[in-house]
Design a protein around this motif. Structure first.
Motif, PDB file in Angstrom:
ATOM      1  N   VAL A 211      16.440 -12.175  91.445  1.00 19.91           N
ATOM      2  CA  VAL A 211      15.443 -12.846  92.556  1.00 19.91           C
ATOM      3  C   VAL A 211      15.290 -11.952  93.417  1.00 19.91           C
ATOM      4  O   VAL A 211      13.874 -11.818  93.911  1.00 19.91           O
ATOM      5  N   ALA A 212      16.153 -11.252  93.936  1.00 19.96           N
ATOM      6  CA  ALA A 212      15.855 -10.324  95.016  1.00 19.96           C
ATOM      7  C   ALA A 212      14.681  -9.035  94.623  1.00 19.96           C
ATOM      8  O   ALA A 212      13.885  -8.836  95.630  1.00 19.96           O
ATOM      9  N   VAL A 213      14.753  -8.798  93.513  1.00 18.03           N
ATOM     10  CA  VAL A 213      13.694  -8.019  92.986  1.00 18.03           C
ATOM     11  C   VAL A 213      12.419  -8.638  92.725  1.00 18.03           C
ATOM     12  O   VAL A 213      11.360  -7.956  93.066  1.00 18.03           O
ATOM     13  N   PHE A 214      12.373  -9.790  92.091  1.00 19.16           N
ATOM     14  CA  PHE A 214      11.018 -10.044  91.828  1.00 19.16           C
ATOM     15  C   PHE A 214      10.647 -11.284  92.578  1.00 19.16           C
ATOM     16  O   PHE A 214       9.517 -11.975  92.137  1.00 19.16           O
ATOM     17  N   ALA A 215      11.342 -11.767  93.680  1.00 24.78           N
ATOM     18  CA  ALA A 215      10.981 -12.747  94.514  1.00 24.78           C
ATOM     19  C   ALA A 215       9.587 -13.171  95.135  1.00 24.78           C
ATOM     20  O   ALA A 215       8.914 -13.634  95.027  1.00 24.78           O
ATOM     21  N   THR A 216       9.321 -11.702  95.650  1.00 27.12           N
ATOM     22  CA  THR A 216       8.035 -11.447  96.183  1.00 27.12           C
ATOM     23  C   THR A 216       6.703 -11.713  95.259  1.00 27.12           C
ATOM     24  O   THR A 216       5.879 -12.460  95.733  1.00 27.12           O
ATOM     25  N   ALA A 217       6.920 -11.637  94.043  1.00 27.19           N
ATOM     26  CA  ALA A 217       5.622 -11.582  93.243  1.00 27.19           C
ATOM     27  C   ALA A 217       5.729 -13.074  92.779  1.00 27.19           C
ATOM     28  O   ALA A 217       4.652 -13.737  92.567  1.00 27.19           O
ATOM     29  N   HIS A 218       6.732 -13.848  92.733  1.00 31.98           N
ATOM     30  CA  HIS A 218       6.805 -15.246  92.215  1.00 31.98           C
ATOM     31  C   HIS A 218       7.062 -16.228  93.146  1.00 31.98           C
ATOM     32  O   HIS A 218       6.862 -17.446  92.715  1.00 31.98           O
ATOM     33  N   LEU A 219       7.649 -16.223  94.107  1.00 26.42           N
ATOM     34  CA  LEU A 219       7.956 -17.156  95.055  1.00 26.42           C
ATOM     35  C   LEU A 219       7.177 -17.065  96.514  1.00 26.42           C
ATOM     36  O   LEU A 219       7.547 -17.939  97.187  1.00 26.42           O
TER      37      LEU A 219
ATOM     38  N   SER B 137      21.324 -20.233  87.029  1.00 27.28           N
ATOM     39  CA  SER B 137      21.736 -21.294  88.222  1.00 27.28           C
ATOM     40  C   SER B 137      21.709 -20.539  89.179  1.00 27.28           C
ATOM     41  O   SER B 137      21.242 -20.988  90.410  1.00 27.28           O
ATOM     42  N   SER B 138      22.376 -19.485  89.356  1.00 31.64           N
ATOM     43  CA  SER B 138      22.690 -18.633  90.499  1.00 31.64           C
ATOM     44  C   SER B 138      21.198 -17.964  91.163  1.00 31.64           C
ATOM     45  O   SER B 138      20.804 -18.091  92.502  1.00 31.64           O
ATOM     46  N   SER B 139      20.238 -17.758  90.268  1.00 30.27           N
ATOM     47  CA  SER B 139      18.967 -17.374  90.352  1.00 30.27           C
ATOM     48  C   SER B 139      17.961 -18.328  91.142  1.00 30.27           C
ATOM     49  O   SER B 139      17.319 -18.273  91.863  1.00 30.27           O
ATOM     50  N   LEU B 140      18.219 -19.679  90.866  1.00 27.85           N
ATOM     51  CA  LEU B 140      17.581 -20.777  91.525  1.00 27.85           C
ATOM     52  C   LEU B 140      18.091 -20.846  92.847  1.00 27.85           C
ATOM     53  O   LEU B 140      17.499 -21.208  93.710  1.00 27.85           O
ATOM     54  N   VAL B 141      19.308 -20.766  93.238  1.00 27.08           N
ATOM     55  CA  VAL B 141      20.130 -21.211  94.411  1.00 27.08           C
ATOM     56  C   VAL B 141      19.394 -19.786  95.286  1.00 27.08           C
ATOM     57  O   VAL B 141      18.904 -20.009  96.436  1.00 27.08           O
ATOM     58  N   ALA B 142      19.399 -18.533  94.741  1.00 31.77           N
ATOM     59  CA  ALA B 142      18.739 -17.450  95.333  1.00 31.77           C
ATOM     60  C   ALA B 142      17.195 -17.732  95.720  1.00 31.77           C
ATOM     61  O   ALA B 142      16.844 -17.342  96.833  1.00 31.77           O
ATOM     62  N   GLY B 143      16.597 -18.095  94.809  1.00 30.26           N
ATOM     63  CA  GLY B 143      15.337 -18.607  94.769  1.00 30.26           C
ATOM     64  C   GLY B 143      14.841 -19.383  96.059  1.00 30.26           C
ATOM     65  O   GLY B 143      14.038 -19.334  97.019  1.00 30.26           O
TER      66      GLY B 143
ATOM     67  N   ALA C  53      16.813 -19.948  98.748  1.00 32.08           N
ATOM     68  CA  ALA C  53      17.264 -19.133  99.736  1.00 32.08           C
ATOM     69  C   ALA C  53      16.164 -18.344 100.229  1.00 32.08           C
ATOM     70  O   ALA C  53      15.828 -18.354 101.439  1.00 32.08           O
ATOM     71  N   TYR C  54      15.631 -17.573  99.198  1.00 29.37           N
ATOM     72  CA  TYR C  54      14.399 -16.600  99.734  1.00 29.37           C
ATOM     73  C   TYR C  54      13.222 -17.343 100.008  1.00 29.37           C
ATOM     74  O   TYR C  54      12.920 -16.937 101.177  1.00 29.37           O
ATOM     75  N   ALA C  55      12.835 -18.314  99.358  1.00 31.25           N
ATOM     76  CA  ALA C  55      11.688 -19.118  99.743  1.00 31.25           C
ATOM     77  C   ALA C  55      11.870 -19.716 101.315  1.00 31.25           C
ATOM     78  O   ALA C  55      10.812 -19.587 102.078  1.00 31.25           O
ATOM     79  N   THR C  56      12.939 -20.294 101.500  1.00 27.72           N
ATOM     80  CA  THR C  56      13.177 -20.825 102.953  1.00 27.72           C
ATOM     81  C   THR C  56      13.434 -19.956 103.828  1.00 27.72           C
ATOM     82  O   THR C  56      12.630 -20.013 105.030  1.00 27.72           O
ATOM     83  N   THR C  57      13.947 -18.749 103.771  1.00 25.34           N
ATOM     84  CA  THR C  57      14.185 -17.824 104.723  1.00 25.34           C
ATOM     85  C   THR C  57      13.020 -17.056 104.978  1.00 25.34           C
ATOM     86  O   THR C  57      12.512 -16.868 106.190  1.00 25.34           O
TER      87      THR C  57
END
Length: 221
Positions: free
Chosen positions: A196-204, A110-116, A118-122
């Motif tokens: 999410v911080a580690v893998f967000a670039t590749a997936h988001l 659930s927290s990874s969804l919230v972080a995702g 946040a990452y995509a929006t930012t």
């Protein structure tokens, strides 16, 4: 729902997997209504609604999500809702109360969804305007701080809802298990944020690029 192949399953198999979890959640909501289980209806109903969010965003805003993201969202919501149910295989206890690691897994997801989100929006805002600059190192720290802050707010919400339910004699929608459980919840919240911080670039990145394009289109009007 447009779904791209990314997890080793065909588009048809991916769609069936998502639909199967949605069907189970719908059955859980119906069972909760028939038995008057307010907590079940609330948790499963909200979870079911969230699983339709990717399709709604695509239909209304042409925002297409990768299959991995769709399954990620659906799985997180499904596990949370199912975890609140009294199951015969667990002597009619819930997974949350009888499986020690279950709460940790759902909190991390659930927290990874919230972080995702946040990452995509930012990142979309970073791409959209020159007034916001988010270097990778700063983004990493920002995501961790954001998820910790969100986790604290969520734990306070759980506590307030539990206290209100006890005071008014109503069903508990969310349960607070004590300070040790709260500390562990925050730890796994941070773990989800780190992933999410580690893998967000590749997936988001694709999602954030679409958001940035929509912001650019609105500014150009």
């Amino acid at each position: 729902m447009k779904i791209r192949r990314r997890v080793g399953l065909s588009p048809t198999q991916q769609a069936w997997l998502v639909r199967a979890m949605q069907a189970i959640l719908a059955a859980v909501v119906l069972a909760g209504v028939l038995t008057g289980a307010v907590g079940t209806v609330t948790n499963a109903g909200i979870a079911l609604a969230v699983t339709f969010l990717p399709a709604v965003l695509e239909r209304r805003y042409t925002l297409t999500m990768d299959v991995g993201i769709v399954l990620w969202i659906t799985t997180a919501m499904f596990l949370h809702a199912v975890g609140t149910l009294p199951l015969p295989v667990l002597d009619f206890a819930s997974a949350y109360s009888s499986i020690w690691w279950y709460d940790h897994v759902t909190h991390a997801l659930s927290s990874s969804l919230v972080a995702g989100v946040a990452y995509a929006t930012t990142r979309a805002l970073d791409e959209h305007t020159e007034y916001i600059v988010m270097p990778p190192a700063f983004t990493f720290v920002y995501l961790l701080l954001f998820i910790v802050a969100f986790g604290v707010v969520w734990e306070l919400l759980e506590f307030l809802i539990a206290e209100a339910a006890a005071a008014f004699g109503t069903a508990q929608v969310l349960t607070q298990y004590g300070l040790e459980d709260t500390a562990l919840d925050l730890f796994y919240d941070v773990l989800g944020g780190v992933l999410v911080a580690v893998f967000a670039t590749a997936h988001l990145t694709d999602v954030s690029d679409q958001l940035a394009a929509r912001l650019d289109a609105r500014r150009a009007r």
